[in-house]
Design an enzyme around this catalytic site. Sequence first.
Site, mmCIF file in Angstrom:
data_model
loop_
_atom_site.group_PDB
_atom_site.id
_atom_site.type_symbol
_atom_site.label_atom_id
_atom_site.label_comp_id
_atom_site.label_asym_id
_atom_site.label_seq_id
_atom_site.Cartn_x
_atom_site.Cartn_y
_atom_site.Cartn_z
ATOM 1 N NE ARG A 113 61.719 30.464 27.833
ATOM 2 C CZ ARG A 113 62.872 30.086 27.319
ATOM 3 N NH1 ARG A 113 63.729 30.998 26.897
ATOM 4 N NH2 ARG A 113 63.172 28.809 27.201
ATOM 5 N N GLY A 156 54.099 27.971 35.012
ATOM 6 C CA GLY A 156 53.068 28.530 34.155
ATOM 7 C C GLY A 156 53.772 29.165 32.970
ATOM 8 C CG ASP A 197 55.936 21.750 32.419
ATOM 9 O OD1 ASP A 197 56.440 20.708 32.869
ATOM 10 O OD2 ASP A 197 56.626 22.706 31.999
ATOM 11 C CG ASN A 198 57.717 20.792 28.493
ATOM 12 O OD1 ASN A 198 57.293 21.937 28.580
ATOM 13 N ND2 ASN A 198 58.913 20.449 28.889
#
Length: 468
Positions: free
Chosen positions: A93, A90, A257-258
């Site tokens: 940062r 998730g 996720d990218n």
Amino acid sequence: MPLSKSYKAEPAFATLGEGFGDEVEAADFPRHTLRYRNDHAAAEVGLDSLSDEEWVAHCARFEQLPDNLATPIAQRYHGHQFQVYNPDIGDGRGFLFAQMRDKTGRLMDLGTKGSGRTPHSRSGDGRLTLKGGVREIMASEMLEALGTYTSRTFSIVETGESLMRGDEPSPTRSAVMVRLTHGNIRIGTFQRHAYFSDTDQLNTLVRYCLKYYYDTEINGSDADRALAFLGMVMERVAAQAADLMAAGFVHGVLNTDNINITGEIFDFGPWRFLPHMELGFTAAYFDERGLYAYGRQPDALHWNIYQLGGALADICEEQALKDVLEPFPKVYLSALRAKLFARMGVKPKDDKRDDALLTAVNNFMLREKFPYERFFFDWFGGGQSERRAAKSPEATRYEADAELKAAITSYEPARPNALNHPYFSGVPCTMLIEELEDIWSHIAERDDWQPLNDKIAAIRQMGDALAR
């Protein structure tokens, strides 16, 4: 200072309701030194009138922008990382802290990297190295200049902490970055809700993305909407694959996720631009199998888009999903042809002759391991550049390939006046790893930012020339 009249806040993410993100607080940094502000991008969303002090307040202390999200939101998502599913990720940062419309009406997101720990940080410190921020500036500036659909690095503020990292000399300097994107919703966002078999949340997410990022509403069943949405994303991701290949860019970490649902290139990690044409060239030292090598990027994105289809399997029939995704290779090849002709600055003729030209170019560059940017610089405009290419340091290699020369000189320029731009009287602008390391050494050793600023100016000059 009042914001520009073109600033149009629209915190749409809040309309999704619960289950999509977590409210978080930004880290309290010991120092805030503004190193980079992208006024070109800021003008598109009405934030260019901010003073430097106001800029730091919003882009480093993360004070709320007027009428925008009251609290930053760390988004929840899962994803395949090097094709291995990971449910334990998730925004670890970063967070979303503002949304607004740009001058063309698109909903744009301001998200961060290095803004502190979140519930998804695991063992990470939630920080970004200053070198990582500089790398992202270089990647996004170069990609934008080359005409790709990319996120933009919006802001870099140095934060005064010392970070320990295993992949660069440490301790190293810290920074917080803001990026401007047309959407932060990822394939992995859908995968998370599919993982929990939460079809209500999946349908909510589909409607949100259609409304806010595709500016459309689909009448009919949930399946109708999901299939229409999947088809739109498929076309965008196929175009993204073409962008990567035409730019000679190796992303390095094309995990689900990218990959966002608008097809923008974003979330740069161990990227590289090709020094020369090499299909097996990889960017990440940890990509031992070459899964995301330059020549395998279209296949990787094709695989990723099938994972989005899989996430919608509880809404749609399997065969219907496959039917929507089947055209990916054809859409990709059509987009790649258009991108490569744009890079060469020539007018297409017909499919047969155009394919012959691209085959000749590809064979030449592979056989010769040819410098990637040099070729497109020398031959921009096709036959109009024949005399200019004859003066290139690579002229003897061009002369030795009669098939290539005959093919490319038969094409007319798409923009006849483009070669009058000063850029074409110099040398090709590149962004190779050696150049990046040299720029960083000036910053790390002498706090000298001039080489970075000079390189940004050179990249933007190239972008201006290619866009004429």
